[in-house]
Design a protein around this motif. Structure first.
Motif, PDB file in Angstrom:
ATOM      1  N   LEU A 146       0.823  -1.213   0.000  1.00 35.56           N
ATOM      2  CA  LEU A 146       0.000   0.000   0.000  1.00 35.56           C
ATOM      3  C   LEU A 146       0.857   1.264   0.000  1.00 35.56           C
ATOM      4  CD1 LEU A 146      -2.862  -0.841   2.535  1.00 35.56           C
ATOM      5  CD2 LEU A 146      -2.853  -1.102   0.065  1.00 35.56           C
ATOM      6  N   ASP A 147       0.362   2.285  -0.644  1.00 31.77           N
ATOM      7  CA  ASP A 147       0.981   3.602  -0.554  1.00 31.77           C
ATOM      8  C   ASP A 147      -0.113   4.635  -0.319  1.00 31.77           C
ATOM      9  OD1 ASP A 147      -0.251   4.151  -3.005  1.00 31.77           O
ATOM     10  OD2 ASP A 147       1.542   3.718  -4.170  1.00 31.77           O
ATOM     11  N   LYS A 148       0.222   5.905  -0.383  1.00 29.16           N
ATOM     12  CA  LYS A 148      -0.736   6.953  -0.029  1.00 29.16           C
ATOM     13  C   LYS A 148      -1.815   7.174  -1.085  1.00 29.16           C
ATOM     14  CE  LYS A 148       2.239   9.501   3.137  1.00 29.16           C
ATOM     15  NZ  LYS A 148       2.809  10.813   3.507  1.00 29.16           N
ATOM     16  N   ASP A 149      -1.674   6.508  -2.233  1.00 27.70           N
ATOM     17  CA  ASP A 149      -2.706   6.618  -3.267  1.00 27.70           C
ATOM     18  C   ASP A 149      -3.596   5.378  -3.335  1.00 27.70           C
ATOM     19  OD1 ASP A 149      -2.110   9.205  -4.327  1.00 27.70           O
ATOM     20  OD2 ASP A 149      -0.317   8.363  -5.249  1.00 27.70           O
ATOM     21  N   SER A 150      -3.304   4.366  -2.511  1.00 28.26           N
ATOM     22  CA  SER A 150      -4.112   3.141  -2.510  1.00 28.26           C
ATOM     23  C   SER A 150      -5.484   3.414  -1.912  1.00 28.26           C
ATOM     24  CB  SER A 150      -3.407   2.039  -1.708  1.00 28.26           C
ATOM     25  OG  SER A 150      -2.143   1.745  -2.262  1.00 28.26           O
ATOM     26  N   ILE A 151      -6.491   2.771  -2.473  1.00 30.64           N
ATOM     27  CA  ILE A 151      -7.857   2.937  -1.977  1.00 30.64           C
ATOM     28  C   ILE A 151      -8.084   1.982  -0.807  1.00 30.64           C
ATOM     29  CG2 ILE A 151     -10.297   2.755  -2.564  1.00 30.64           C
ATOM     30  CD1 ILE A 151      -9.498   3.322  -5.464  1.00 30.64           C
TER      31      ILE A 151
ATOM     32  N   LEU B 272     -17.661  10.239   6.561  1.00 29.45           N
ATOM     33  CA  LEU B 272     -16.569  10.493   7.484  1.00 29.45           C
ATOM     34  C   LEU B 272     -15.603   9.302   7.477  1.00 29.45           C
ATOM     35  CD1 LEU B 272     -15.301  12.337   9.622  1.00 29.45           C
ATOM     36  CD2 LEU B 272     -16.753  11.219  11.339  1.00 29.45           C
ATOM     37  N   ILE B 273     -16.160   8.115   7.374  1.00 28.30           N
ATOM     38  CA  ILE B 273     -15.379   6.900   7.094  1.00 28.30           C
ATOM     39  C   ILE B 273     -15.848   6.397   5.739  1.00 28.30           C
ATOM     40  CG2 ILE B 273     -14.768   4.570   7.837  1.00 28.30           C
ATOM     41  CD1 ILE B 273     -15.450   5.375  10.685  1.00 28.30           C
ATOM     42  N   ARG B 274     -14.935   6.178   4.832  1.00 25.53           N
ATOM     43  CA  ARG B 274     -15.311   5.821   3.459  1.00 25.53           C
ATOM     44  C   ARG B 274     -14.131   5.175   2.743  1.00 25.53           C
ATOM     45  NH1 ARG B 274     -14.124  11.322   3.592  1.00 25.53           N
ATOM     46  NH2 ARG B 274     -12.615  12.058   2.026  1.00 25.53           N
ATOM     47  N   TYR B 275     -14.392   4.713   1.523  1.00 23.11           N
ATOM     48  CA  TYR B 275     -13.308   4.284   0.647  1.00 23.11           C
ATOM     49  C   TYR B 275     -12.577   5.534   0.162  1.00 23.11           C
ATOM     50  CZ  TYR B 275     -14.632  -0.656   0.227  1.00 23.11           C
ATOM     51  OH  TYR B 275     -14.884  -1.976   0.477  1.00 23.11           O
ATOM     52  N   ALA B 276     -11.307   5.630   0.455  1.00 19.45           N
ATOM     53  CA  ALA B 276     -10.533   6.803   0.060  1.00 19.45           C
ATOM     54  C   ALA B 276      -9.048   6.452   0.131  1.00 19.45           C
ATOM     55  CB  ALA B 276     -10.843   7.994   0.962  1.00 19.45           C
ATOM     56  N   SER B 277      -8.224   7.354  -0.369  1.00 18.89           N
ATOM     57  CA  SER B 277      -6.772   7.222  -0.252  1.00 18.89           C
ATOM     58  C   SER B 277      -6.264   8.244   0.754  1.00 18.89           C
ATOM     59  CB  SER B 277      -6.103   7.434  -1.605  1.00 18.89           C
ATOM     60  OG  SER B 277      -6.269   8.768  -2.051  1.00 18.89           O
ATOM     61  N   GLU B 278      -5.075   8.012   1.273  1.00 19.41           N
ATOM     62  CA  GLU B 278      -4.483   8.947   2.228  1.00 19.41           C
ATOM     63  C   GLU B 278      -4.299  10.321   1.598  1.00 19.41           C
ATOM     64  OE1 GLU B 278      -2.587  10.936   5.273  1.00 19.41           O
ATOM     65  OE2 GLU B 278      -3.813   9.105   5.321  1.00 19.41           O
ATOM     66  N   ASN B 279      -3.809  10.345   0.379  1.00 22.92           N
ATOM     67  CA  ASN B 279      -3.628  11.629  -0.301  1.00 22.92           C
ATOM     68  C   ASN B 279      -4.969  12.305  -0.576  1.00 22.92           C
ATOM     69  OD1 ASN B 279      -0.849  11.713  -0.366  1.00 22.92           O
ATOM     70  ND2 ASN B 279      -0.691  10.660  -2.332  1.00 22.92           N
TER      71      ASN B 279
END
Length: 474
Positions: free
Chosen positions: A238-243, A316-323
């Motif tokens: 995983l990296d900061k763009d991973s979903i 507020l909690i969802r599928y998202a990436s860190e970036n």
């Protein structure tokens, strides 16, 4: 108003331990609150389709052959009706390489969506066995009370009923797994005939049933935390763009309870801890991505329910990436995700093409050990060969052999021709007879073709030995 998250620093102390182990190093039992919501319903529908497919595949046949069969004992595999033998091992190797690359790229791009939506462990645990537990024992609070209660009539009935149902479901799973290995016909034979005829089969069913029963009754989420390596792989992949399933700390922090008639001075997280209570592995998603998270989305549904009640926006909690969270961007199908998706499609396409061009018959020719050459009448020389033919189709195939490029006779030993039975291996011996004028050296290269019903199905190369005296002949 200043950004409330300008000085936000996440608490990293949670990484010192896991939720399922207490301070004394003993198992901390997880009593997960029953999830409710849109995503949970979608997962339930998806799991229903998944289970129907899983339990029906062993019973589907094409021309008498099972659609899927993984017979390790006989080294025979059926995939989508195609029969694969040890000779197709290179395809298996390529398939495994493709699968590993697929898993890596898929995880880098889409995180652990597989774990939450398609992993058999998650589906059986959360959407089969845990539902049975909710049905018999009640929700998490009732389960906790029942475990603490003395062994009275109610507890014996509920616990006994749960164990019986769990074992029956485990028995069905074990039999289905065995059907994938030996086929439904052999499975029905084991079940219908006396135990004395199939002692090994009954022992195998009992062992696997007991293993599944142990996993889903007691071991549970420990499979994901201790046994499965995928959770640890994600730390590398995983990296900061991973979903991933993520908490929007930019929007949610600092946390605070809502008080009536008080001006809102904190983030959207009301610190209800409902996301923790519904988590089947006991983590707090607000701490960030953790190896215990299986992306089951239970925390998303729980948080959305609370947001609806307090009048805040969902997500507020969802599928998202860190970036995406840090930069306050909505989830989009980025060029990176598109590129990875294209690579995944190409990999699957290459493997599919290799499966498509796979020959129906595999042939291996070797010269008979200990034999040189034989002199024949009319200045002819013969060599004796062994041939192994594997028919990968569901039809009997008559086979003829022909030497290409020179005039030669192929004479079978013991039978005029070869018929390879469906999905089986056939061996035979044959002579190749050549005129001495074609023998120019000690070892002569020959091209041999295998035909079935006039159709070329395989090309082979072999050596033909001749006498030393003919090495200078043209």
């Amino acid at each position: 108003m200043d950004d409330p998250n300008s000085n936000f620093k996440p608490d990293e102390s949670f990484r010192d331990s896991i939720a399922t182990i207490n301070e004394q190093g003993k198992r901390a039992w997880i009593y997960a609150l029953q999830p409710k919501g849109k995503l949970y319903n979608l997962r339930s529908y998806a799991s229903l389709i998944y289970l129907l497919v899983l339990f029906s595949l062993p019973f589907i046949k094409i021309d008498g052959e099972p659609l899927f069969l993984f017979n390790v004992l006989e080294r025979r595999f059926n995939i989508f009706g195609y029969v694969f033998w040890p000779q197709d091992f290179y395809l298996f190797g390529l398939g495994m390489i493709t699968f590993i690359i697929f898993i890596a790229l898929f995880t880098v791009a889409f995180g652990r969506i597989f774990c939450g939506w398609a992993c058999p462990q998650t589906i059986f645990m959360e959407l089969v066995f845990r539902k049975i537990e909710y049905w018999i024992e009640g929700d998490s609070s009732k389960q906790k009370q029942l475990d603490k209660a003395p062994w009275n009539q109610e507890k014996i009935i509920k616990k006994g009923s749960k164990w019986i149902v769990f074992y029956l479901v485990s028995f069905i799973i074990a039999n289905t797994l065995l059907a994938y290995v030996i086929g439904v016909d052999d499975l029905f034979r084991i079940m219908s005939e006396p135990i004395s005829k199939h002692t090994g089969g009954f022992i195998g069913i009992f062992i696997f049933t007991s293993i599944f029963f142990f996993i889903y009754l007691w071991f549970r989420e420990q499979v994901c935390l201790v046994v499965c390596p995928y959770g640890r792989m994600q730390g590398v992949l995983l990296d900061k763009d991973s979903i991933v399933v993520a908490y929007d700390y930019v929007r949610g922090e600092p946390r605070g309870h809502i008080k009536k008639n008080e001006e809102r001075a904190h983030g959207d997280c009301v610190d209800c801890n409902l996301c923790v209570k519904v988590c089947p592995t006991g983590i707090d998603i607000r701490h960030g991505t953790q190896l215990e998270c299986v992306n089951c989305t239970a925390c998303i549904d729980a948080c959305d329910t609370v947001m609806d009640k307090v009048g805040y926006d969902r997500g507020l909690i969802r599928y998202a990436s860190e970036n995406g969270i840090a930069n306050k961007k909505k989830l989009t199908f980025t060029p990176r995700l598109k590129a990875y998706s294209i690579v995944l499609t190409i990999l699957i396409g290459v493997l599919g093409f290799l499966l498509y061009i796979r020959s129906d018959v595999d042939a291996t020719i070797t010269r008979t050990p200990g034999q040189l050459y034989q002199s024949q009448p009319n200045n002819q020389i013969s060599n004796l060969y062994n041939i192994k033919l594997v028919n990968k189709t569901r039809k009997d195939m008559p086979v003829t052999l022909k030497v290409e490029g020179v005039e030669a006779e192929v004479r079978m030993v013991g039978k005029p021709n070869i018929v390879v039975k469906s999905s089986s291996l056939t061996e035979g011996e044959f002579f190749i007879i050549l005129d001495e004028k074609y023998i120019t050296q000690r070892k002569n290269k020959l091209n041999l073709s295998v035909y079935s019903n006039g159709k070329l199905i395989k090309k082979l190369k072999t050596n033909f030995l001749g006498p030393m005296g003919n090495r200078n002949k043209k």
